[in-house]
Design an enzyme around this catalytic site. Structure first.
Site, PDB file in Angstrom:
ATOM      1  N   ARG A 141       9.620  -7.789  12.741  1.00 14.48           N
ATOM      2  CA  ARG A 141       8.216  -7.396  12.937  1.00 14.48           C
ATOM      3  C   ARG A 141       7.375  -7.678  11.681  1.00 14.48           C
ATOM      4  O   ARG A 141       6.199  -7.996  11.778  1.00 14.48           O
ATOM      5  CB  ARG A 141       8.129  -5.932  13.370  1.00 14.48           C
ATOM      6  CG  ARG A 141       8.625  -5.747  14.801  1.00 14.48           C
ATOM      7  CD  ARG A 141       8.351  -4.366  15.346  1.00 14.48           C
ATOM      8  NE  ARG A 141       9.217  -3.341  14.784  1.00 14.48           N
ATOM      9  CZ  ARG A 141      10.442  -3.084  15.204  1.00 14.48           C
ATOM     10  NH1 ARG A 141      10.980  -3.768  16.195  1.00 14.48           N
ATOM     11  NH2 ARG A 141      11.166  -2.120  14.641  1.00 14.48           N
ATOM     12  N   HIS A 170      -7.746   9.508  -2.229  1.00 18.39           N
ATOM     13  CA  HIS A 170      -7.093   9.436  -0.910  1.00 18.39           C
ATOM     14  C   HIS A 170      -7.944  10.060   0.203  1.00 18.39           C
ATOM     15  O   HIS A 170      -8.080   9.492   1.277  1.00 18.39           O
ATOM     16  CB  HIS A 170      -5.726  10.136  -0.999  1.00 18.39           C
ATOM     17  CG  HIS A 170      -4.748   9.699   0.041  1.00 18.39           C
ATOM     18  ND1 HIS A 170      -3.397   9.686  -0.153  1.00 18.39           N
ATOM     19  CD2 HIS A 170      -4.923   9.256   1.308  1.00 18.39           C
ATOM     20  CE1 HIS A 170      -2.783   9.246   0.937  1.00 18.39           C
ATOM     21  NE2 HIS A 170      -3.699   8.995   1.844  1.00 18.39           N
ATOM     22  N   TYR A 195       3.011   9.777  -0.272  1.00 18.02           N
ATOM     23  CA  TYR A 195       4.124   9.250   0.524  1.00 18.02           C
ATOM     24  C   TYR A 195       5.490   9.506  -0.118  1.00 18.02           C
ATOM     25  O   TYR A 195       6.519   9.290   0.509  1.00 18.02           O
ATOM     26  CB  TYR A 195       3.955   7.742   0.793  1.00 18.02           C
ATOM     27  CG  TYR A 195       2.635   7.332   1.404  1.00 18.02           C
ATOM     28  CD1 TYR A 195       1.788   8.270   2.003  1.00 18.02           C
ATOM     29  CD2 TYR A 195       2.212   6.012   1.384  1.00 18.02           C
ATOM     30  CE1 TYR A 195       0.571   7.895   2.539  1.00 18.02           C
ATOM     31  CE2 TYR A 195       0.991   5.626   1.931  1.00 18.02           C
ATOM     32  CZ  TYR A 195       0.167   6.580   2.489  1.00 18.02           C
ATOM     33  OH  TYR A 195      -1.039   6.204   3.012  1.00 18.02           O
ATOM     34  N   ASP A 241       0.839  -1.204   0.000  1.00 13.82           N
ATOM     35  CA  ASP A 241       0.000   0.000   0.000  1.00 13.82           C
ATOM     36  C   ASP A 241       0.871   1.249   0.000  1.00 13.82           C
ATOM     37  O   ASP A 241       1.726   1.410   0.877  1.00 13.82           O
ATOM     38  CB  ASP A 241      -0.883   0.009   1.256  1.00 13.82           C
ATOM     39  CG  ASP A 241      -1.804   1.213   1.281  1.00 13.82           C
ATOM     40  OD1 ASP A 241      -2.886   1.129   0.690  1.00 13.82           O
ATOM     41  OD2 ASP A 241      -1.424   2.253   1.871  1.00 13.82           O
ATOM     42  N   LYS A 260      -2.778   6.004  -4.460  1.00 13.47           N
ATOM     43  CA  LYS A 260      -3.912   6.885  -4.136  1.00 13.47           C
ATOM     44  C   LYS A 260      -3.764   8.238  -4.836  1.00 13.47           C
ATOM     45  O   LYS A 260      -2.659   8.792  -4.894  1.00 13.47           O
ATOM     46  CB  LYS A 260      -4.009   7.096  -2.614  1.00 13.47           C
ATOM     47  CG  LYS A 260      -4.026   5.784  -1.838  1.00 13.47           C
ATOM     48  CD  LYS A 260      -4.198   5.974  -0.348  1.00 13.47           C
ATOM     49  CE  LYS A 260      -3.908   4.681   0.405  1.00 13.47           C
ATOM     50  NZ  LYS A 260      -2.499   4.563   0.846  1.00 13.47           N
TER      51      LYS A 260
HETATM   52  P1  NAP Z   1       0.496   1.025  11.717  1.00 10.68           P
HETATM   53  O1  NAP Z   1       0.669  -0.014  10.681  1.00 10.68           O
HETATM   54  O2  NAP Z   1      -0.674   0.977  12.614  1.00 10.68           O
HETATM   55  O3  NAP Z   1       1.768   1.065  12.680  1.00 10.68           O
HETATM   56  C1  NAP Z   1       3.056   1.236  12.237  1.00 10.68           C
HETATM   57  C2  NAP Z   1       3.991   1.382  13.446  1.00 10.68           C
HETATM   58  O4  NAP Z   1       3.967   0.205  14.251  1.00 10.68           O
HETATM   59  C3  NAP Z   1       5.419   1.588  13.013  1.00 10.68           C
HETATM   60  O5  NAP Z   1       5.999   2.502  13.910  1.00 10.68           O
HETATM   61  C4  NAP Z   1       6.053   0.205  13.166  1.00 10.68           C
HETATM   62  O6  NAP Z   1       7.421   0.332  13.445  1.00 10.68           O
HETATM   63  C5  NAP Z   1       5.279  -0.341  14.351  1.00 10.68           C
HETATM   64  N1  NAP Z   1       5.108  -1.793  14.300  1.00 10.68           N
HETATM   65  C6  NAP Z   1       4.847  -2.556  13.208  1.00 10.68           C
HETATM   66  N2  NAP Z   1       4.732  -3.859  13.550  1.00 10.68           N
HETATM   67  C7  NAP Z   1       4.916  -3.919  14.887  1.00 10.68           C
HETATM   68  C8  NAP Z   1       4.924  -4.985  15.808  1.00 10.68           C
HETATM   69  N3  NAP Z   1       4.703  -6.238  15.423  1.00 10.68           N
HETATM   70  N4  NAP Z   1       5.153  -4.694  17.118  1.00 10.68           N
HETATM   71  C9  NAP Z   1       5.387  -3.432  17.518  1.00 10.68           C
HETATM   72  N5  NAP Z   1       5.397  -2.377  16.684  1.00 10.68           N
HETATM   73  C10 NAP Z   1       5.166  -2.613  15.375  1.00 10.68           C
HETATM   74  O7  NAP Z   1       0.509   2.506  11.121  1.00 10.68           O
HETATM   75  P2  NAP Z   1       0.451   3.285   9.767  1.00 10.68           P
HETATM   76  O8  NAP Z   1       1.746   3.173   9.039  1.00 10.68           O
HETATM   77  O9  NAP Z   1      -0.018   4.652  10.113  1.00 10.68           O
HETATM   78  O10 NAP Z   1      -0.700   2.570   8.914  1.00 10.68           O
HETATM   79  C11 NAP Z   1      -0.453   1.458   8.063  1.00 10.68           C
HETATM   80  C12 NAP Z   1      -0.470   1.861   6.590  1.00 10.68           C
HETATM   81  O11 NAP Z   1      -1.766   2.324   6.224  1.00 10.68           O
HETATM   82  C13 NAP Z   1       0.443   3.046   6.234  1.00 10.68           C
HETATM   83  O12 NAP Z   1       1.801   2.702   6.213  1.00 10.68           O
HETATM   84  C14 NAP Z   1      -0.141   3.431   4.897  1.00 10.68           C
HETATM   85  O13 NAP Z   1       0.285   2.532   3.881  1.00 10.68           O
HETATM   86  C15 NAP Z   1      -1.650   3.279   5.182  1.00 10.68           C
HETATM   87  N6  NAP Z   1      -2.290   4.551   5.646  1.00 10.68           N
HETATM   88  C16 NAP Z   1      -3.266   5.089   4.870  1.00 10.68           C
HETATM   89  C17 NAP Z   1      -3.864   6.290   5.242  1.00 10.68           C
HETATM   90  C18 NAP Z   1      -4.943   6.876   4.372  1.00 10.68           C
HETATM   91  O14 NAP Z   1      -5.269   8.060   4.559  1.00 10.68           O
HETATM   92  N7  NAP Z   1      -5.504   6.134   3.473  1.00 10.68           N
HETATM   93  C19 NAP Z   1      -3.484   6.941   6.423  1.00 10.68           C
HETATM   94  C20 NAP Z   1      -2.508   6.344   7.203  1.00 10.68           C
HETATM   95  C21 NAP Z   1      -1.915   5.152   6.827  1.00 10.68           C
HETATM   96  P3  NAP Z   1       8.591  -0.471  12.620  1.00 10.68           P
HETATM   97  O15 NAP Z   1       8.508  -0.060  11.177  1.00 10.68           O
HETATM   98  O16 NAP Z   1       9.837  -0.003  13.291  1.00 10.68           O
HETATM   99  O17 NAP Z   1       8.327  -1.939  12.825  1.00 10.68           O
END
Ligand code: NAP
Length: 322
Positions: free
Chosen positions: A275, A116, A54, A49, A83
């Protein structure tokens, strides 16, 4: 070993239920992103994704092409989501926006293209166009005309499937009720985790054959500009940790499994191999109905993503349940 499951979208394409998130704070080196995506493909991830926003599509495209070239995968094995950024919402700019992404990726199509945010911004090279007082400049675009242009991108084969992100029920209905609608949105990607479980929106999406994709399913990362630093840390939640202990799993695995069992698809961002592996092991255990009910009980309308700059717009907060 977990086996990645896929879900059939309303247009017939298959989408892997777990995707690698790639949005990172700007402190992360671009080379890290390329290596992480290659490693993720080696681990078994097939759904990636990203977004124009980004600014990492060059590295992601390069990683995907490398894994195709070395024979690990074929293009067909990868499900790549991009997006449409808000400055490209005018209908005449939608294909331009997608072609900008494809050029960075050096791919001929994306598997899924999403609007988006339901908030058009003034077109131009600035990602966040602002006025002299530092306020975001919105653009008055009818999102139905944006959707018609998205349909044309699908018809042209530049996006296999099309959908939306951060839409609420009202905004989804506006698209679904459009006169002459040719292609329905196959998905709505929204913030979703035990503290914001979006149960009403999920019910609505399921009834309309729209898959919901959860982002920030692990509680996101407070290094990011838009993420509220004052919220409790999801993965430290004692209830989540108790359930994880009971199953000899980690809180992250339980948070991801929770979404899969509710019928969502889920994104997990990690650039760390251990992770990434951990987050992939979510297809070989089952939460009980009692666990699910207990996790439902954590819902408390906490949003990690809060950007006050968007707040003057009538479509803010995003994906609200009203
Ligand atoms: P997330 O996946 O909820 O969390 C990511 C964080 O958690 C990172 O700091 C990661 O660090 C840590 N993490 C990952 N696996 C872990 C584990 N097993 N144990 C402990 N910590 C862990 O957050 P997000 O990146 O905000 O959301 C996921 C994806 O959704 C984004 O990357 C993006 O592609 C998409 N997104 C879309 C929108 C939208 O508006 N459509 C908005 C936000 C996000 P490390 O990398 O150090 O492991």
């Amino acid at each position: 070993m977990s086996k990645l499951l896929s879900v059939k979208l309303s247009d017939g394409y298959l989408m892997p239920a777990l995707g690698l998130g790639t949005s990172a704070s700007n402190k992360v080196a671009k080379s890290t992103i390329k290596e992480a995506v290659q490693r993720a493909i080696d681990v078994g991830y097939r759904h990636i994704d990203s977004a124009f926003l980004y600014q990492n599509e060059e590295e992601i495209g390069s990683a995907i092409r490398k894994k195709i070239a070395d024979g690990t995968v074929k293009r067909d094995d990868i499900f790549y989501t991009s997006k449409l950024w808000s400055t490209f919402c005018r209908p005449e700019l939608v294909q331009v926006g997608l072609e900008r992404s494809l050029k960075s990726l050096q791919l001929s199509y994306v598997d899924l293209y999403l609007i988006h945010f339901p908030v058009p911004l003034k077109p131009g090279e600035e990602i966040f166009p602002k006025d002299s007082q530092g306020k975001l400049i919105f653009d008055a675009v009818n999102l139905c005309s944006t959707w018609e242009a998205m349909e044309k991108c699908k018809d042209a084969g530049l996006a296999k499937s099309i959908g939306v992100s951060n839409f609420n029920r009202r905004q989804l209905e506006m698209i679904l009720n459009m006169p002459g609608l040719k292609h329905r949105p196959v998905c709505n990607q929204v913030e979703c985790h035990p503290y914001l479980n979006q149960s009403k929106l999920l019910e609505f999406c399921k009834a309309r054959d729209i898959v919901m994709v959860a982002y920030a399913a692990l509680g996101s990362n407070t290094d990011k500009e838009w993420v509220n630093k004052n919220n409790p840390v999801l993965l430290e939640d004692p209830v989540l940790n108790n359930i994880a202990q009971k199953h000899r799993r980690t809180p992250a695995q339980v948070a991801l499994r929770y979404q899969l069992q509710r019928g969502l698809l889920v994104l997990a961002k990690s650039f760390n191999e251990k992770r990434m592996q951990e987050n992939f092991q979510v297809f070989d255990f089952q939460l009980t109905p009692e666990d699910m009910q207990t996790l439902d009980g954590l819902n408390r309308n906490i949003r990690y993503f809060e950007d006050s700059e968007f707040s003057p717009h009538p479509n803010y907060p995003f994906s609200d349940e009203e």
